[in-house]
Enzyme design. Structure first.
Site, PDB file in Angstrom:
ATOM      1  CG  ASP A  60      -1.906   1.118   1.138  1.00 38.19           C
ATOM      2  OD1 ASP A  60      -1.562   2.074   0.935  1.00 38.19           O
ATOM      3  OD2 ASP A  60      -3.167   0.747   1.561  1.00 38.19           O
ATOM      4  CG  ASN A  89      -0.758   2.167 -12.360  1.00 40.07           C
ATOM      5  OD1 ASN A  89      -0.931   2.828 -13.394  1.00 40.07           O
ATOM      6  ND2 ASN A  89      -0.879   1.342 -11.686  1.00 40.07           N
ATOM      7  CE1 TYR A 153      -7.629  10.190 -10.806  1.00 38.35           C
ATOM      8  CE2 TYR A 153      -8.066  11.831 -12.738  1.00 38.35           C
ATOM      9  CZ  TYR A 153      -7.479  10.624 -12.119  1.00 38.35           C
ATOM     10  OH  TYR A 153      -6.857   9.582 -13.090  1.00 38.35           O
ATOM     11  CE  LYS A 157      -4.102  10.605 -11.486  1.00 39.66           C
ATOM     12  NZ  LYS A 157      -2.972   9.505 -11.585  1.00 39.66           N
ATOM     13  CB  VAL A 186      -7.375   3.623 -19.676  1.00 40.78           C
ATOM     14  CG1 VAL A 186      -6.908   2.345 -19.903  1.00 40.78           C
ATOM     15  CG2 VAL A 186      -6.390   4.775 -20.256  1.00 40.78           C
ATOM     16  CB  THR A 188      -8.954   0.344 -15.885  1.00 34.20           C
ATOM     17  OG1 THR A 188      -9.400   1.818 -15.393  1.00 34.20           O
ATOM     18  CG2 THR A 188      -7.778   0.484 -16.692  1.00 34.20           C
TER      19      THR A 188
HETATM   20  N1  LIG Z   1      -8.652   4.553 -16.395  1.00 33.45           N
HETATM   21  C1  LIG Z   1      -8.714   5.597 -17.011  1.00 33.45           C
HETATM   22  O1  LIG Z   1      -9.332   6.130 -17.589  1.00 33.45           O
HETATM   23  C2  LIG Z   1      -7.341   6.474 -16.563  1.00 33.45           C
HETATM   24  C3  LIG Z   1      -7.220   7.662 -17.120  1.00 33.45           C
HETATM   25  C4  LIG Z   1      -6.040   8.506 -16.822  1.00 33.45           C
HETATM   26  C5  LIG Z   1      -5.291   8.250 -15.864  1.00 33.45           C
HETATM   27  N2  LIG Z   1      -5.434   7.316 -14.980  1.00 33.45           N
HETATM   28  C6  LIG Z   1      -4.709   6.749 -14.121  1.00 33.45           C
HETATM   29  O2  LIG Z   1      -4.042   5.412 -14.339  1.00 33.45           O
HETATM   30  C7  LIG Z   1      -3.628   4.872 -13.001  1.00 33.45           C
HETATM   31  C8  LIG Z   1      -3.992   3.312 -13.115  1.00 33.45           C
HETATM   32  O3  LIG Z   1      -5.494   3.497 -12.907  1.00 33.45           O
HETATM   33  P1  LIG Z   1      -6.328   2.302 -13.613  1.00 33.45           P
HETATM   34  O4  LIG Z   1      -7.264   3.152 -14.665  1.00 33.45           O
HETATM   35  O5  LIG Z   1      -5.473   1.418 -14.267  1.00 33.45           O
HETATM   36  O6  LIG Z   1      -7.375   2.026 -12.307  1.00 33.45           O
HETATM   37  P2  LIG Z   1      -7.764   0.723 -11.560  1.00 33.45           P
HETATM   38  O7  LIG Z   1      -7.832  -0.459 -12.320  1.00 33.45           O
HETATM   39  O8  LIG Z   1      -8.760   1.043 -10.704  1.00 33.45           O
HETATM   40  O9  LIG Z   1      -6.259   0.452 -10.827  1.00 33.45           O
HETATM   41  C9  LIG Z   1      -5.814   1.095  -9.763  1.00 33.45           C
HETATM   42  C10 LIG Z   1      -4.750   0.573  -8.903  1.00 33.45           C
HETATM   43  O10 LIG Z   1      -4.239   1.354  -7.817  1.00 33.45           O
HETATM   44  C11 LIG Z   1      -4.416   0.414  -6.660  1.00 33.45           C
HETATM   45  N3  LIG Z   1      -4.394   1.437  -5.511  1.00 33.45           N
HETATM   46  C12 LIG Z   1      -5.321   2.306  -5.170  1.00 33.45           C
HETATM   47  N4  LIG Z   1      -5.000   2.831  -3.778  1.00 33.45           N
HETATM   48  C13 LIG Z   1      -3.713   2.200  -3.548  1.00 33.45           C
HETATM   49  C14 LIG Z   1      -2.876   2.279  -2.497  1.00 33.45           C
HETATM   50  N5  LIG Z   1      -3.287   3.149  -1.515  1.00 33.45           N
HETATM   51  N6  LIG Z   1      -1.874   1.613  -2.375  1.00 33.45           N
HETATM   52  C15 LIG Z   1      -1.379   0.984  -3.587  1.00 33.45           C
HETATM   53  N7  LIG Z   1      -2.296   0.758  -4.518  1.00 33.45           N
HETATM   54  C16 LIG Z   1      -3.399   1.168  -4.570  1.00 33.45           C
HETATM   55  C17 LIG Z   1      -5.374  -0.457  -7.065  1.00 33.45           C
HETATM   56  O11 LIG Z   1      -5.348  -1.462  -6.010  1.00 33.45           O
HETATM   57  P3  LIG Z   1      -6.414  -2.186  -5.433  1.00 33.45           P
HETATM   58  O12 LIG Z   1      -7.080  -3.196  -6.522  1.00 33.45           O
HETATM   59  O13 LIG Z   1      -5.877  -3.051  -4.150  1.00 33.45           O
HETATM   60  O14 LIG Z   1      -7.433  -1.188  -4.992  1.00 33.45           O
HETATM   61  C18 LIG Z   1      -5.468  -1.012  -8.447  1.00 33.45           C
HETATM   62  O15 LIG Z   1      -4.214  -1.626  -8.357  1.00 33.45           O
HETATM   63  C19 LIG Z   1      -4.242   5.704 -12.004  1.00 33.45           C
HETATM   64  O16 LIG Z   1      -3.232   6.678 -11.468  1.00 33.45           O
HETATM   65  C20 LIG Z   1      -5.221   6.698 -12.579  1.00 33.45           C
HETATM   66  O17 LIG Z   1      -5.293   7.779 -12.037  1.00 33.45           O
HETATM   67  C21 LIG Z   1      -6.643   6.321 -15.688  1.00 33.45           C
END
Ligand SMILES: NC(=O)c1ccc[n+]([C@@H]2O[C@H](COP(=O)([O-])OP(=O)(O)OC[C@H]3O[C@@H](n4cnc5c(N)ncnc54)[C@H](OP(=O)(O)O)[C@@H]3O)[C@@H](O)[C@H]2O)c1
Length: 293
Positions: A60, A89, A153, A157, A186, A188
């Site tokens: 974490d 990430n 958010y 960022k 993305v 996810t």
């Molecule tokens: N998806 C989009 O549209 C998008 C767009 C722009 C930027 N992003 C950025 O891309 C990155 C990855 O996002 P994603 O879309 O892949 O989202 P995701 O599938 O929700 O993944 C987020 C990850 O962060 C982990 N996490 C959350 N809090 C944490 C903590 N305190 N310590 C360690 N790990 C933690 C989660 O772990 P758990 O599974 O244990 O909760 C999960 O593995 C993020 O920084 C997000 O802001 C995403």
């Protein structure tokens, strides 16, 4: 040759690797020969990821003890490999009007989306300097434009963008590269959960706040859900992250997704008022019928 030597000698750390962009990145880096220390928070996520080249670590990023244990693990690597990449990430998303988001939640969001990455970077910088590594910070298009309800958010960022610029200028002389990734939508879990998160925020509002903001929240959620259709895949994001890590001369920033580069450019070129109008026009089709938009 790519930055930082032969892939067999390389360690990479990816935080938030349980799924989404982090999971795809851990798998791609492993395929390309890195030994990946993949941060997860649940045993089942560790078990799902583990293979010859992916070593899950319980991490974490708000837990200083866990971060220190990872730094020790890297320093004492049994094969004396160097740390060539840190992918910051992990992250949480939220949509909430400024007035309605409790201060304790603002603080928690900053703990994860900003201070957690600062803590990781501080702890691993000595190893990254030694390994002439690359730090990849996952920002967002929200690090360049703060749409309505994206304040909390986007604040994290925008801050991530600022510390990346500063750090890049501090550590270039020590052989460490700092690269920012700016994804648009993305597909996810983060995007998949937007409606459920939005409902919780609206449910916690006062009746007056609800009259002010519930239609806006509906519009924002509908827009985010619609964006998923044209969104990039986690694999596309992972390929961009791999490029940032392995290019001989990476760019300082990469966008991910169709049209995202243009949006980022517009945030630089347009006046605040022009950007207000453009963002409002994009949101307009998503407002519920008979709403004040
Ligand atoms: N998806 C989009 O549209 C998008 C767009 C722009 C930027 N992003 C950025 O891309 C990155 C990855 O996002 P994603 O879309 O892949 O989202 P995701 O599938 O929700 O993944 C987020 C990850 O962060 C982990 N996490 C959350 N809090 C944490 C903590 N305190 N310590 C360690 N790990 C933690 C989660 O772990 P758990 O599974 O244990 O909760 C999960 O593995 C993020 O920084 C997000 O802001 C995403």
């Amino acid at each position: 040759m790519a930055h930082g030597g032969k892939s067999a000698d390389r360690l990479a750390v990816v935080t938030g690797a349980s799924g989404g962009i982090g999971g795809a990145t851990a798998r791609l880096l492993a395929k390309r020969g890195f030994h990946v220390l993949a941060g997860v928070r649940r045993r089942e996520d560790a078990d799902a990821l583990r293979n010859d080249r992916i070593e899950p670590v319980m991490l974490d990023i708000t837990d200083e003890t866990a971060i220190a244990a990872l730094a020790d693990r890297i320093r004492d690597d049994p094969e004396r490999r160097s740390l060539r990449a840190l992918v910051n990430n992990a992250g949480m998303a939220v949509n909430a009007p400024m007035e309605t988001y409790p201060l304790s939640d603002w603080r928690r969001l900053f703990e994860v989306n900003l201070f957690g990455h600062v803590a990781m970077t501080q702890a691993l910088l000595p190893a990254l300097i030694e390994g002439r590594g690359t730090i990849v910070n996952i920002s967002s298009v929200g690090g360049k434009a703060a749409m309505a309800t994206y304040g909390p958010y986007a604040a994290t960022k925008f801050a991530m963008e600022a510390i990346s610029d500063s750090l890049r200028r501090e550590v270039a002389a020590h052989g460490v590269r700092v690269v920012v990734i700016e994804p648009g939508a993305v597909t996810t879990e983060m995007l998949g959960q937007v409606a459920a998160r939005g409902e919780k925020i609206v449910a916690a509002m006062t009746p007056t706040q609800r009259t002010r903001y519930s239609a806006l929240m509906q519009a924002v959620v509908a827009q985010a859900e619609a964006s998923a259709a044209g969104g990039a895949t986690p694999d596309e994001a992972a390929r961009t992250i791999l490029e940032a890590i392995t290019a001989a001369r990476p760019r300082t920033r990469y966008t991910v997704g169709r049209g995202v580069g243009l949006v980022v450019k517009l945030t630089r070129l347009l006046s605040d008022r022009a950007l207000d109008r453009l963002l409002a026009a994009n949101l307009k089709p998503h407002w519920p019928k008979a709403s004040p938009a």
